[in-house]
Scaffold this motif. Structure first.
Motif, PDB file in Angstrom:
ATOM      1  N   ASP A  97       0.829  -1.206   0.000  1.00  0.00           N
ATOM      2  CA  ASP A  97       0.000   0.000   0.000  1.00  0.00           C
ATOM      3  C   ASP A  97       0.860   1.252   0.000  1.00  0.00           C
ATOM      4  O   ASP A  97       0.562   2.236  -0.681  1.00  0.00           O
ATOM      5  N   LEU A  98       1.934   1.219   0.765  1.00  0.00           N
ATOM      6  CA  LEU A  98       2.838   2.362   0.840  1.00  0.00           C
ATOM      7  C   LEU A  98       3.486   2.627  -0.508  1.00  0.00           C
ATOM      8  O   LEU A  98       3.568   3.772  -0.957  1.00  0.00           O
ATOM      9  N   ASP A  99       3.926   1.574  -1.187  1.00  0.00           N
ATOM     10  CA  ASP A  99       4.535   1.717  -2.506  1.00  0.00           C
ATOM     11  C   ASP A  99       3.541   2.320  -3.502  1.00  0.00           C
ATOM     12  O   ASP A  99       3.891   3.200  -4.281  1.00  0.00           O
ATOM     13  N   GLU A 100       2.293   1.868  -3.458  1.00  0.00           N
ATOM     14  CA  GLU A 100       1.266   2.411  -4.343  1.00  0.00           C
ATOM     15  C   GLU A 100       1.005   3.892  -4.037  1.00  0.00           C
ATOM     16  O   GLU A 100       0.816   4.694  -4.957  1.00  0.00           O
ATOM     17  N   LEU A 101       1.000   4.246  -2.746  1.00  0.00           N
ATOM     18  CA  LEU A 101       0.784   5.639  -2.360  1.00  0.00           C
ATOM     19  C   LEU A 101       1.902   6.534  -2.892  1.00  0.00           C
ATOM     20  O   LEU A 101       1.641   7.583  -3.485  1.00  0.00           O
ATOM     21  N   TRP A 102       3.177   6.130  -2.722  1.00  0.00           N
ATOM     22  CA  TRP A 102       4.299   6.939  -3.212  1.00  0.00           C
ATOM     23  C   TRP A 102       4.274   7.046  -4.730  1.00  0.00           C
ATOM     24  O   TRP A 102       4.550   8.099  -5.291  1.00  0.00           O
ATOM     25  N   THR A 103       3.935   5.948  -5.412  1.00  0.00           N
ATOM     26  CA  THR A 103       3.848   5.970  -6.868  1.00  0.00           C
ATOM     27  C   THR A 103       2.769   6.953  -7.310  1.00  0.00           C
ATOM     28  O   THR A 103       2.972   7.741  -8.234  1.00  0.00           O
ATOM     29  N   ALA A 104       1.625   6.913  -6.625  1.00  0.00           N
ATOM     30  CA  ALA A 104       0.528   7.822  -6.967  1.00  0.00           C
ATOM     31  C   ALA A 104       0.915   9.279  -6.707  1.00  0.00           C
ATOM     32  O   ALA A 104       0.628  10.156  -7.535  1.00  0.00           O
ATOM     33  N   LEU A 105       1.571   9.560  -5.596  1.00  0.00           N
ATOM     34  CA  LEU A 105       2.000  10.932  -5.302  1.00  0.00           C
ATOM     35  C   LEU A 105       3.010  11.430  -6.330  1.00  0.00           C
ATOM     36  O   LEU A 105       2.942  12.565  -6.781  1.00  0.00           O
ATOM     37  N   ARG A 106       3.961  10.574  -6.702  1.00  0.00           N
ATOM     38  CA  ARG A 106       4.961  10.975  -7.702  1.00  0.00           C
ATOM     39  C   ARG A 106       4.337  11.199  -9.070  1.00  0.00           C
ATOM     40  O   ARG A 106       4.877  11.950  -9.874  1.00  0.00           O
ATOM     41  N   SER A 107       3.213  10.552  -9.343  1.00  0.00           N
ATOM     42  CA  SER A 107       2.585  10.702 -10.653  1.00  0.00           C
ATOM     43  C   SER A 107       1.843  12.027 -10.802  1.00  0.00           C
ATOM     44  O   SER A 107       1.510  12.423 -11.918  1.00  0.00           O
ATOM     45  N   LEU A 108       1.574  12.711  -9.679  1.00  0.00           N
ATOM     46  CA  LEU A 108       0.882  13.998  -9.749  1.00  0.00           C
ATOM     47  C   LEU A 108       1.797  15.062 -10.346  1.00  0.00           C
ATOM     48  O   LEU A 108       2.994  15.080 -10.059  1.00  0.00           O
ATOM     49  N   PRO A 109       1.235  15.978 -11.132  1.00  0.00           N
ATOM     50  CA  PRO A 109       2.034  17.123 -11.580  1.00  0.00           C
ATOM     51  C   PRO A 109       2.514  17.927 -10.365  1.00  0.00           C
ATOM     52  O   PRO A 109       1.878  17.910  -9.311  1.00  0.00           O
ATOM     53  N   ALA A 110       3.609  18.621 -10.514  1.00  0.00           N
ATOM     54  CA  ALA A 110       4.235  19.331  -9.391  1.00  0.00           C
ATOM     55  C   ALA A 110       3.276  20.276  -8.677  1.00  0.00           C
ATOM     56  O   ALA A 110       3.254  20.327  -7.442  1.00  0.00           O
ATOM     57  N   GLY A 111       2.480  21.023  -9.415  1.00  0.00           N
ATOM     58  CA  GLY A 111       1.547  21.964  -8.791  1.00  0.00           C
ATOM     59  C   GLY A 111       0.519  21.270  -7.926  1.00  0.00           C
ATOM     60  O   GLY A 111       0.209  21.717  -6.816  1.00  0.00           O
ATOM     61  N   GLN A 112      -0.027  20.169  -8.414  1.00  0.00           N
ATOM     62  CA  GLN A 112      -1.000  19.406  -7.641  1.00  0.00           C
ATOM     63  C   GLN A 112      -0.347  18.793  -6.405  1.00  0.00           C
ATOM     64  O   GLN A 112      -0.927  18.800  -5.319  1.00  0.00           O
ATOM     65  N   ARG A 113       0.866  18.282  -6.575  1.00  0.00           N
ATOM     66  CA  ARG A 113       1.576  17.671  -5.442  1.00  0.00           C
ATOM     67  C   ARG A 113       1.841  18.714  -4.361  1.00  0.00           C
ATOM     68  O   ARG A 113       1.657  18.462  -3.174  1.00  0.00           O
ATOM     69  N   ARG A 114       2.244  19.935  -4.764  1.00  0.00           N
ATOM     70  CA  ARG A 114       2.487  21.001  -3.781  1.00  0.00           C
ATOM     71  C   ARG A 114       1.222  21.326  -3.003  1.00  0.00           C
ATOM     72  O   ARG A 114       1.253  21.465  -1.778  1.00  0.00           O
TER      73      ARG A 114
END
Length: 169
Positions: A97-114
């Motif tokens: 689950d943690l790996d999927e969460l990090w993958t999903a966060l990294r897939s967001l564009p920078a503005g959305q992630r911020r």
């Protein structure tokens, strides 16, 4: 306390939190360290002014976000970061689950992630997030909505592999 003692006490208390925030912003442990170091050097240089601010954490958070933006503009930072081996683990999540969460966060564009990091990791209001990022309140709301929809889609059972490849439905 002297200036150095005050600053050292602040760093001792808040450095881990700053690192986690920087990591969530950039998705790379080494870049996160660079961003935190850059942030702390800027804050130290301005410590007399910083300690008089209404909120030292808000001031430092703004410097951290700006340092992240500055680092992203550097030509040697335009390369994509690889997989991250050591990452802070939210309590209660299994390794998959943690790996999927990090993958999903990294897939967001920078503005959305911020926006997601400031709203949901730092716990800022929409208005505080807008002020920290220098964007409109409506932009924060729309970026949050799109980011959360993308995360829900990426974290839906059977969708994690699509999100990891960068696909969206």
């Amino acid at each position: 306390m002297s200036r150095d003692e005050e600053f050292t006490a602040y760093v001792r208390e808040r450095r881990a939190h700053l690192y986690r925030a920087a990591y969530l912003l950039c998705g790379d442990e080494h870049r996160a360290e660079d961003i935190v170091q850059l942030t702390l050097s800027k804050v130290y240089a301005a410590w007399r002014r910083v300690r008089k601010a209404d909120s030292v954490d808000a001031y430092v958070r703004r410097v951290l976000v700006n340092s992240h933006l500055d680092e992203g503009r550097r030509p040697w930072r335009r390369e994509r970061a690889g997989e991250v081996s050591d990452r802070p683990a939210p309590v209660g999540l299994g390794a998959e689950d943690l790996d999927e969460l990090w993958t999903a966060l990294r897939s967001l564009p920078a503005g959305q992630r911020r926006v997601v990091v400031l709203r949901h990791y730092w716990g800022l209001s929409v208005e505080e997030t807008a002020a920290d990022l220098g964007i409109a309140v409506g932009t924060v709301k729309s970026q949050t909505a799109v980011a959360l929809a993308n995360l829900r889609l990426a974290l839906r059972p059977g969708q994690a592999t699509d999100a990891a490849r960068g696909g969206r439905r």
